[in-house]
Design a protein around this motif. Structure first.
Motif, mmCIF file in Angstrom:
data_model
loop_
_atom_site.group_PDB
_atom_site.id
_atom_site.type_symbol
_atom_site.label_atom_id
_atom_site.label_comp_id
_atom_site.label_asym_id
_atom_site.label_seq_id
_atom_site.Cartn_x
_atom_site.Cartn_y
_atom_site.Cartn_z
ATOM 1 N N ASN A 159 59.120 93.528 2.299
ATOM 2 C CA ASN A 159 58.231 94.266 1.918
ATOM 3 C C ASN A 159 57.199 93.488 0.585
ATOM 4 O O ASN A 159 57.915 92.633 -0.061
ATOM 5 N N CYS A 160 56.140 93.962 0.461
ATOM 6 C CA CYS A 160 55.412 93.300 -0.637
ATOM 7 C C CYS A 160 55.585 94.318 -1.931
ATOM 8 O O CYS A 160 55.390 95.450 -1.638
ATOM 9 N N CYS A 161 55.849 93.550 -3.030
ATOM 10 C CA CYS A 161 56.096 92.133 -3.222
ATOM 11 C C CYS A 161 56.904 92.207 -4.537
ATOM 12 O O CYS A 161 56.563 92.707 -5.541
ATOM 13 N N PHE A 162 58.212 91.779 -4.443
ATOM 14 C CA PHE A 162 59.087 91.577 -5.749
ATOM 15 C C PHE A 162 58.604 90.362 -6.206
ATOM 16 O O PHE A 162 58.959 89.184 -5.873
ATOM 17 N N HIS A 172 44.389 96.158 -9.713
ATOM 18 C CA HIS A 172 43.724 96.258 -8.323
ATOM 19 C C HIS A 172 43.731 94.795 -7.965
ATOM 20 O O HIS A 172 43.879 93.876 -8.569
ATOM 21 N N ASP A 173 43.763 94.759 -6.516
ATOM 22 C CA ASP A 173 43.520 93.263 -5.940
ATOM 23 C C ASP A 173 42.134 92.843 -6.192
ATOM 24 O O ASP A 173 41.295 93.170 -5.532
ATOM 25 N N ASP A 174 41.949 92.067 -7.102
ATOM 26 C CA ASP A 174 40.712 91.342 -7.688
ATOM 27 C C ASP A 174 40.416 90.173 -6.832
ATOM 28 O O ASP A 174 39.439 89.136 -7.432
ATOM 29 N N THR A 178 43.517 85.696 -8.534
ATOM 30 C CA THR A 178 43.720 86.402 -9.927
ATOM 31 C C THR A 178 45.173 86.681 -10.024
ATOM 32 O O THR A 178 45.405 87.451 -10.922
ATOM 33 N N MET A 179 46.045 85.964 -9.560
ATOM 34 C CA MET A 179 47.285 86.198 -9.916
ATOM 35 C C MET A 179 48.261 84.742 -9.789
ATOM 36 O O MET A 179 47.697 84.007 -9.067
ATOM 37 N N GLU A 180 49.398 84.797 -10.366
ATOM 38 C CA GLU A 180 50.174 83.642 -10.491
ATOM 39 C C GLU A 180 51.563 83.937 -10.656
ATOM 40 O O GLU A 180 52.005 84.182 -11.971
ATOM 41 N N ALA A 202 55.079 81.615 -4.251
ATOM 42 C CA ALA A 202 54.130 81.970 -5.336
ATOM 43 C C ALA A 202 53.218 83.210 -4.902
ATOM 44 O O ALA A 202 52.441 82.896 -3.809
ATOM 45 N N ASP A 203 53.272 84.303 -5.664
ATOM 46 C CA ASP A 203 52.088 85.414 -5.207
ATOM 47 C C ASP A 203 50.847 84.888 -6.033
ATOM 48 O O ASP A 203 50.762 84.941 -7.325
ATOM 49 N N LEU A 204 49.829 84.152 -5.195
ATOM 50 C CA LEU A 204 48.512 84.114 -6.080
ATOM 51 C C LEU A 204 47.498 84.870 -5.670
ATOM 52 O O LEU A 204 46.339 84.727 -5.959
ATOM 53 N N GLU A 205 47.747 85.985 -5.238
ATOM 54 C CA GLU A 205 46.996 87.190 -4.756
ATOM 55 C C GLU A 205 46.179 86.938 -3.268
ATOM 56 O O GLU A 205 46.016 85.792 -2.949
ATOM 57 N N ASN A 206 46.332 87.795 -2.386
ATOM 58 C CA ASN A 206 45.862 87.744 -0.960
ATOM 59 C C ASN A 206 46.771 86.601 -0.344
ATOM 60 O O ASN A 206 46.285 85.996 0.581
ATOM 61 N N GLY A 207 48.059 86.357 -0.929
ATOM 62 C CA GLY A 207 48.813 85.649 -0.224
ATOM 63 C C GLY A 207 50.040 85.136 -0.985
ATOM 64 O O GLY A 207 50.090 84.996 -2.088
ATOM 65 N N LEU A 208 51.233 85.266 -0.456
ATOM 66 C CA LEU A 208 52.528 84.569 -0.916
ATOM 67 C C LEU A 208 52.738 83.201 -0.391
ATOM 68 O O LEU A 208 52.568 82.961 0.927
ATOM 69 N N TYR A 209 52.574 82.173 -1.390
ATOM 70 C CA TYR A 209 52.268 80.758 -0.840
ATOM 71 C C TYR A 209 53.798 79.947 -1.117
ATOM 72 O O TYR A 209 54.228 80.012 -2.099
ATOM 73 N N GLY A 279 50.519 92.737 -7.164
ATOM 74 C CA GLY A 279 49.175 92.727 -8.123
ATOM 75 C C GLY A 279 48.638 94.212 -7.984
ATOM 76 O O GLY A 279 47.970 94.588 -9.066
ATOM 77 N N ASP A 280 48.374 94.653 -6.725
ATOM 78 C CA ASP A 280 47.926 95.909 -6.371
ATOM 79 C C ASP A 280 48.763 97.198 -6.877
ATOM 80 O O ASP A 280 48.430 98.254 -6.359
ATOM 81 N N ASN A 281 49.954 96.878 -7.223
ATOM 82 C CA ASN A 281 50.965 97.756 -7.396
ATOM 83 C C ASN A 281 51.778 98.144 -5.992
ATOM 84 O O ASN A 281 52.408 99.232 -5.664
ATOM 85 N N SER A 282 51.483 97.409 -5.095
ATOM 86 C CA SER A 282 52.366 97.362 -3.759
ATOM 87 C C SER A 282 53.727 97.353 -4.205
ATOM 88 O O SER A 282 54.211 96.551 -4.977
ATOM 89 N N ASP A 283 54.241 98.513 -3.928
ATOM 90 C CA ASP A 283 55.718 98.709 -4.531
ATOM 91 C C ASP A 283 57.010 98.776 -3.398
ATOM 92 O O ASP A 283 57.843 99.647 -3.827
HETATM 93 O O1 AHR Z 1 49.286 88.332 -2.698
HETATM 94 C C1 AHR Z 1 50.113 89.200 -2.062
HETATM 95 C C2 AHR Z 1 49.852 90.650 -2.303
HETATM 96 O O2 AHR Z 1 48.676 90.929 -1.796
HETATM 97 C C3 AHR Z 1 49.486 90.982 -3.986
HETATM 98 O O3 AHR Z 1 50.864 91.083 -4.664
HETATM 99 C C4 AHR Z 1 48.927 92.222 -3.901
HETATM 100 O O4 AHR Z 1 48.142 92.654 -4.866
HETATM 101 C C5 AHR Z 1 48.060 92.162 -2.577
HETATM 102 O O5 AHR Z 1 48.457 93.235 -1.637
#
Ligand code: AHR
Ligand code: AHR
Length: 488
Positions: A159-162, A172-174, A178-180, A202-209, A279-283
Motif C-alpha cells: 500500500n501507499c506509502c511507508f 495534501h498532494d500539491d 512537492t515531496m522527496e 524515492a517518493d517524489l509525489e504522484n510517484g514512487l521512483y 504526502g497526502d496522509n495515505s496511511d
Molecule cells: O507519490 C506517491 C503518493 O502519491 C504520495 O505519497 C501521496 O501524497 C500521493 O497519493
C-alpha cells in the motif's frame, strides 16, 4: 561519533535526526521519544543511557509495566525542534483516531538490541503515521538534501506509502516534485525494482521512483529484504540517487544516480517531515523505522560510507517479541477469560456441539462438556505465519484454518496463503497485563491484544477509536490463562 557528527564534519549537517533506539550525536543526552501509557494517560520521556548511547529501554519497561504504551513524540536531536507526532488528517485520507489523526505506534512492537542493549523501534501499522508541518532548517524548493533511515526489511506491504522524509506542509498532494522521501515496500502503482520486492524507492509525489522512468522497472534497484537495512535518498540540485545496504554489515550500493523524471526538475520541496505515510496522509502502508536523518546539503559519498559504517557498528540485532508463560508451537491449548464474572468462559469458535460459524467468541465450557463443544475451545499452536518468533492458532475442527483479525474482530478463516492473511493471523503472547497468564498481541497491530467484549473476541487497543477499545476493564479483558484443558 554518531551519524550526525559525521555529516557535520562534511558540512552537510543533520537538520532533523530521529531515533527511538540511540543518540545520533556523540554528545546527545536529551529525550529520544515520549511514551504515553494507558493506565493513567501520563507520559514520560526516554533518553539515552548516557550521552551518545542507546535508549534507556528499561525506563520504558518500568513506566509501562502492566499497562499499554504508545509513542507520542519522536524528538528531533538536531536542535531544530523538528519533533514528529501523530499525523493530522490529509488530502487523501483522515487517520483512524476520532479527530482524524493517525494512530501513534505501539512502544513495544519493534524490540531490538544494539550491541546487546535493548531498545525499541517504531513498528508502524496501517493507520499509523507521524508528521511535522512547520519545520526549521529542512530543504525547500530545489535545495539539496540527503536522507537515510534504518528499517526492517521484513515488514512491509504494497500500500501507499511507508515513507520517511520531506513532504507537504498542508498534508495534501500539491503536485509533482512537492515531496522527496525514502519509500520502502512493494507498492507497484508507479515504478518498481528487480524481483518481487520490497524495494527502496524515492517518493517524489504522484510517484514512487526507482529511476527517472515513470512506470518503469529499474533492474539495478534490487529486492532488499535484509532484516535490518539502510535506505538512502539523496536529492541533488539536478538529480537524485537511491542507495541501500545491509545495516548489519558491509557497504552501501548505489541503485540509481541520475536525472529526475520529467516534470520533477526543479524540485518544489515544502520541508514538512513524514514518517510511515504518504504526502497526502495515505496511511495504508506498514513498516518499521529505527533511526533516520535529513541533512542540509548533498552529503558526499565519503560521508554516506562513514554513516553506513556507523550504523553497522551500532550492532542492531533481533530480540524476542514474546514474554510470560510459554505458549509453545506443537501444543494444543485452551484460553480462559480472566475478567471477573466471566472466568468460566474460554476463547472458542462460535457454535454449539456439532455446529459452528467462523466468528470467535467466549463460551462457557467445562471438563464435563461434550467433546464436540470442547473442540470449539481447543486451539493448535503453530509457528506464527508471518513471524516465527510468535504464534498462530489453528482450529482443531478445520485444519488449515486459523484465528485471524478482520476489521479488528476475530474469525476462524482458511489460510489463503496471502501476506495479508499471515499478518492478520500472527500473534505474540506476552506476560498478561493483569498478571494472570498471557496477553496476546497482534503482530501486525501491536497496540492491539485479544480482547473479550460482550462475549465476542476482538483485537483491541486501549482507548482506541473502536467501541471495543474502551479503557474500562481493559487489562482484565486482554488477559487469558493459557492451559491444556477445561476446568471442572
Ligand atoms: O507519490 C506517491 C503518493 O502519491 C504520495 O505519497 C501521496 O501524497 C500521493 O497519493
Ligand atoms: O483487522 C484489521 C484489518 O481488517 C485486517 O488487517 C484486514 O485484513 C482487514 O481489512
Amino acid at each position: 561519533a554518531g551519524p550526525c557528527d559525521i555529516y557535520a564534519q562534511y558540512d552537510t549537517p543533520c537538520v532533523a535526526a530521529h531515533s527511538t533506539t540511540r543518540a545520533l550525536y556523540n554528545s546527545y543526552n536529551g529525550p529520544l521519544y515520549e511514551v504515553v501509557r494507558g493506565s493513567d494517560g501520563s507520559s514520560t520521556n526516554i533518553a539515552p543511557l548516557s550521552a551518545g548511547g542507546v535508549a534507556n529501554a528499561g525506563a520504558q519497561d518500568s513506566f509501562c509495566a502492566n499497562t499499554t504504551c504508545v509513542i507520542q513524540t519522536i524528538y528531533d536531536q538536531s536542535g531544530n525542534g523538528n519533533n514528529l507526532t501523530p499525523a493530522p488528517p490529509g488530502g487523501e485520507t483522515a487517520g483512524p483516531q476520532s479527530n482524524g489523526y493517525d494512530n501513534p505506534a505501539s512502544a513495544i512492537g519493534a524490540p531490538v538490541t544494539l550491541n546487546g542493549q535493548k531498545a525499541y523501534g517504531i513498528f508502524s501499522s496501517p493507520g499509523t503515521g507521524y508528521r511535522i508541518e512547520d519545520t526549521k532548517g529542512v530543504a525547500t524548493g530545489n535545495e539539496p538534501e540527503s536522507i537515510y533511515a534504518v528499517l526492517d526489511g521484513t515488514h512491509f506491504n504494497d500500500n501507499c506509502c511507508f515513507d520517511y522524509g520531506n513532504a507537504e506542509t498542508n498534508a495534501h498532494d500539491d503536485g509533482d516534485a512537492t515531496m522527496e522521501a525514502i519509500y520502502f515496500g512493494t507498492c507497484t502503482v508507479w515504478d518498481k525494482g528487480a524481483g518481487s520486492g520490497p524495494w527502496i524507492m524515492a517518493d517524489l509525489e504522484n510517484g514512487l521512483y526507482s529511476s527517472n522512468a515513470e512506470y518503469g522497472t529499474n533492474s539495478a534497484d534490487p529486492t532488499q529484504n535484509d532484516r535490518f537495512l539502510t535506505a538512502m535518498v539523496k536529492g541533488g540540485t539536478d538529480g537524485f540517487a537511491l542507495l541501500g545496504g545491509n545495516a548489519q554489515s558491509g557497504d552501501l550500493s548505489t541503485y540509481y544516480n541520475g536525472s529526475r523524471p520529467s516534470g520533477y526538475q526543479p524540485m518544489n520541496k515544502q520541508g514538512a517531515i513524514i514518517l510511515g505515510i504518504g504526502g497526502d496522509n495515505s496511511d495504508g502502508a506498514q513498516g518499521t523505522f529505527y533511526e533516520g536523518v535529513m541533512t542540509s546539503g548533498l552529503a558526499p559519498a565519503a560521508a554516506d560510507a562513514a554513516v553506513q559504517a556507523n550504523v553497522v557498528a551500532a550492532g542492531y540485532a533481533t530480540t524476542s517479541l514474546v514474554s510470560g508463560p510459554a505458549v509453545n508451537p506443537g501444543s494444543t491449548v485452551t484460553m480462559r477469560v480472566t475478567t471477573p464474572g466471566f472466568t468460566t468462559r474460554y476463547i472458542a469458535q462460535n457454535g454449539t456441539s456439532g455446529q459452528y460459524s467462523s466468528s470467535v467468541v467466549t463460551t462457557v465450557i467445562t471438563s464435563s462438556s461434550p467433546s464436540s463443544l470442547q473442540q470449539l475451545g481447543l486451539w493448535k499452536v503453530v509457528e506464527g505465519l508471518a513471524q516465527s518468533d510468535c504464534v498462530s492458532f489453528e482450529s482443531s475442527i478445520t485444519s488449515g484454518s486459523y484465528i485471524r483479525h478482520y476489521a479488528f474482530e476475530l474469525y476462524v478463516d482458511a489460510n489463503d496463503g496471502s501476506a495479508q492473511f499471515a499478518d492478520d493471523a500472527t500473534f505474540c503472547p506476552k506476560a498478561a497485563l493483569n498478571g494472570q497468564g498471557n496477553s496476546i498481541m497482534s503482530w501486525s497491530y501491536p497496540t492491539r491484544f485479544f480482547r473479550n467484549y460482550a462475549d465476542t473476541m476482538f483485537v483491541a487497543s486501549e482507548g482506541g477509536p473502536q467501541y471495543f477499545d474502551t479503557t474500562n476493564s481493559y487489562n482484565n479483558d486482554v488477559s487469558y490463562v493459557v492451559g491444556s484443558g477445561f476446568e471442572s
